[in-house]
Design an enzyme around this catalytic site. Structure first.
Site, PDB file in Angstrom:
ATOM      1  N   SER A   1       8.438  -5.180 -16.009  1.00 26.50           N
ATOM      2  CA  SER A   1       9.207  -5.806 -14.929  1.00 26.50           C
ATOM      3  C   SER A   1       9.530  -7.247 -15.276  1.00 26.50           C
ATOM      4  CB  SER A   1       8.348  -5.768 -13.664  1.00 26.50           C
ATOM      5  OG  SER A   1       8.836  -6.660 -12.703  1.00 26.50           O
TER       6      SER A   1
ATOM      7  N   TYR B   1      -0.094  -6.678  -8.964  1.00 29.91           N
ATOM      8  CA  TYR B   1       0.858  -5.701  -9.511  1.00 29.91           C
ATOM      9  C   TYR B   1       1.513  -6.262 -10.781  1.00 29.91           C
ATOM     10  CZ  TYR B   1       5.462  -3.807 -10.357  1.00 29.91           C
ATOM     11  OH  TYR B   1       6.579  -3.324 -10.988  1.00 29.91           O
TER      12      TYR B   1
ATOM     13  N   LYS C   1       1.421  -5.284 -15.075  1.00 24.96           N
ATOM     14  CA  LYS C   1       2.542  -5.082 -16.016  1.00 24.96           C
ATOM     15  C   LYS C   1       2.354  -5.962 -17.252  1.00 24.96           C
ATOM     16  CE  LYS C   1       4.594  -1.861 -13.925  1.00 24.96           C
ATOM     17  NZ  LYS C   1       4.585  -0.530 -14.514  1.00 24.96           N
TER      18      LYS C   1
HETATM   19  N1  UFG Z   1      14.643  -9.982   0.929  1.00 20.98           N
HETATM   20  C1  UFG Z   1      15.000 -10.398   2.206  1.00 20.98           C
HETATM   21  N2  UFG Z   1      14.668  -9.600   3.243  1.00 20.98           N
HETATM   22  C2  UFG Z   1      14.001  -8.414   3.086  1.00 20.98           C
HETATM   23  C3  UFG Z   1      13.661  -7.991   1.779  1.00 20.98           C
HETATM   24  C4  UFG Z   1      14.004  -8.817   0.725  1.00 20.98           C
HETATM   25  O1  UFG Z   1      15.592 -11.467   2.391  1.00 20.98           O
HETATM   26  O2  UFG Z   1      13.712  -7.757   4.092  1.00 20.98           O
HETATM   27  C5  UFG Z   1      15.001 -10.844  -0.214  1.00 20.98           C
HETATM   28  C6  UFG Z   1      13.777 -11.341  -0.977  1.00 20.98           C
HETATM   29  O3  UFG Z   1      13.267 -12.505  -0.349  1.00 20.98           O
HETATM   30  C7  UFG Z   1      14.375 -11.577  -2.352  1.00 20.98           C
HETATM   31  C8  UFG Z   1      15.455 -10.516  -2.473  1.00 20.98           C
HETATM   32  O4  UFG Z   1      15.730 -10.078  -1.138  1.00 20.98           O
HETATM   33  O5  UFG Z   1      14.989 -12.816  -2.377  1.00 20.98           O
HETATM   34  C9  UFG Z   1      15.015  -9.307  -3.291  1.00 20.98           C
HETATM   35  O6  UFG Z   1      13.775  -8.841  -2.778  1.00 20.98           O
HETATM   36  P1  UFG Z   1      13.159  -7.453  -3.215  1.00 20.98           P
HETATM   37  O7  UFG Z   1      11.851  -7.303  -2.489  1.00 20.98           O
HETATM   38  O8  UFG Z   1      14.160  -6.367  -3.062  1.00 20.98           O
HETATM   39  O9  UFG Z   1      12.924  -7.624  -4.775  1.00 20.98           O
HETATM   40  P2  UFG Z   1      11.991  -8.662  -5.555  1.00 20.98           P
HETATM   41  O10 UFG Z   1      12.896  -9.357  -6.506  1.00 20.98           O
HETATM   42  O11 UFG Z   1      11.168  -9.483  -4.682  1.00 20.98           O
HETATM   43  O12 UFG Z   1      10.984  -7.642  -6.220  1.00 20.98           O
HETATM   44  C10 UFG Z   1      11.346  -6.927  -7.352  1.00 20.98           C
HETATM   45  C11 UFG Z   1      10.555  -5.634  -7.447  1.00 20.98           C
HETATM   46  C12 UFG Z   1       9.082  -5.902  -7.685  1.00 20.98           C
HETATM   47  C13 UFG Z   1       8.909  -6.860  -8.831  1.00 20.98           C
HETATM   48  C14 UFG Z   1       9.740  -8.085  -8.620  1.00 20.98           C
HETATM   49  C15 UFG Z   1       9.679  -8.983  -9.798  1.00 20.98           C
HETATM   50  O13 UFG Z   1      10.693  -4.868  -6.272  1.00 20.98           O
HETATM   51  O14 UFG Z   1       8.449  -4.690  -8.000  1.00 20.98           O
HETATM   52  O15 UFG Z   1      11.096  -7.729  -8.446  1.00 20.98           O
HETATM   53  O16 UFG Z   1      10.357 -10.168  -9.573  1.00 20.98           O
HETATM   54  F1  UFG Z   1       7.610  -7.239  -8.957  1.00 20.98           F
END
Ligand code: UFG
Length: 347
Positions: free
Chosen positions: A129, A158, A162
């Site tokens: 990741s 998590y 990785k």
């Molecule tokens: N977000 C919102 N509201 C929500 C959900 C997400 O504003 O209800 C925002 C988050 O703050 C972030 C963006 O949308 O800015 C993306 O969030 P995600 O949770 O979809 O994805 P992430 O980038 O946080 O997480 C992903 C993977 C994880 C991994 C991570 C590594 O899902 O498994 O990238 O950076 F660890």
């Protein structure tokens, strides 16, 4: 059994990325063998895959730590390669129950490697990741990352699993292993198969952005909260590299083909992203455009641990694997929306 079949073991093959990869493998002429204990996937997925591919799907209900089952599969199928997806992946849960993550994610990898050694299996594709980069701007001043960008400690157990998984693989390859590893660092997978037969099935309240958006639009959730609007980005919301899950699945097939051509043991790391950053606000606007209706959303506080901005430089995958993403976020949203309206509701 025909000796012409190229069997690939797909651990976690009933999961979100795994199931889409099974479809791409079949289209490329491989015979996937799924091992999945359905802890975070649905038992009807193999049937859906059969319908979708018109092919019998071999799916074994077992955990990757089940050495007896693994041994019988390796001896029966003489795998060309293994694609190892099986892992727990909820960032928040990993903070509250770290031992579950260290135990499951690392022990499953180790069982697979032991079995590959025993049966001299040539190729392994490992799911890593972009979380291993931490916050790139704080170390390099840039939000775009190449495979050799500095690593930070990921923000969650998590993410640590990785990073440790990557280190285990480096050490394994440096030992007497005869195998070859393609280590794929995924950015943010979204979307679903265009058929509407398979897609993401989050259990309970989704953590990820697009499933939360689609569930809000169908009325399962009341309102999307956009976490933070004063980040140091153009519109103040976080930026990610969203990649269609079918593009991601296709990258695994490219990696398997590339591994097949390698003659010496080794390990290569590849960023699997589009190379384009999209803000949370842009995702919301793109979604509203695709469905032609406004979404119910509001700004809320920042989510702890979120990186302001990160996206991939995917040039290495293009040059070495001859892979690049094809789908836009609009296509991914369309597919995710079709899936949301078709999918069995488990919540
Ligand atoms: N977000 C919102 N509201 C929500 C959900 C997400 O504003 O209800 C925002 C988050 O703050 C972030 C963006 O949308 O800015 C993306 O969030 P995600 O949770 O979809 O994805 P992430 O980038 O946080 O997480 C992903 C993977 C994880 C991994 C991570 C590594 O899902 O498994 O990238 O950076 F660890």
């Amino acid at each position: 059994m025909s000796t012409k079949q190229k069997h690939i073991l797909v651990t976690g093959g009933a999961g979100f990325i795994g199931s889409h990869t099974v479809v791409e493998l079949i289209e490329a002429g491989y015979t996937p063998v799924i091992i999945d204990d359905f802890r975070n996937s649905e038992r009807f997925i193999p049937e859906r895959l059969e319908k979708l591919t018109n092919q019998k799907i071999i799916a074994v209900d077992a955990a990757c730590q089940d050495v007896e089952v693994l041994d019988s599969l390796f001896s029966k199928y003489n795998f060309e390669g293994v694609i190892h997806f099986a892992a727990d992946k909820a960032v928040g849960e990993s903070v509250s129950d770290p031992l579950k993550y260290y135990d499951n994610n690392l022990s499953s990898l180790i069982s697979i490697l032991r079995m590959m050694d025993k049966y001299n299996t040539k190729s392994l594709v490992f799911s890593s990741s972009c979380t291993v980069y931490g916050n790139p701007k704080s170390t390099t001043g840039k939000s775009v990352v190449t495979e050799d960008s500095i690593h930070l400690n990921p923000d969650s157990p998590y993410g640590n699993t990785k990073l440790i998984g990557e280190q285990i693989l480096q050490d394994w390859i440096a030992s007497s292993s005869r195998s070859n590893v393609a280590l794929l660092r995924y950015f943010n997978p979204i979307g679903a198969h265009a058929s509407g037969e398979i897609g993401e099935l989050p259990q309970g309240i989704p953590n990820n952005l697009l499933p939360y958006i689609t569930q809000t639009a169908v009325g399962i959730r009341e309102k999307l909260t956009v976490f933070g609007n004063d980040y140091d980005t153009e519109d103040g919301t976080c930026i990610r590299d969203y990649i269609h899950v079918c593009d991601l699945a296709d990258a695994h097939v490219s990696a398997i083909k590339w591994l097949d051509l390698q003659t010496n043991p080794g390990i290569e790391i590849f960023n699997i992203g589009t190379g384009k950053g999209t803000s949370v606000l842009e995702m919301v606007q793109a979604f509203e455009k695709v469905i032609g209706k406004p979404l119910s959303w509001e700004y809320g506080p920042k989510r702890s641990g979120d990186i302001p901005e990160i996206y991939a430089n995917p040039i290495k995958a293009k040059e070495m694997l001859q892979w690049e993403s094809k789908f836009s976020i609009f296509q991914a949203i369309e597919d995710a929306w079709r899936w949301e309206n078709n999918r069995p509701k488990n919540d």
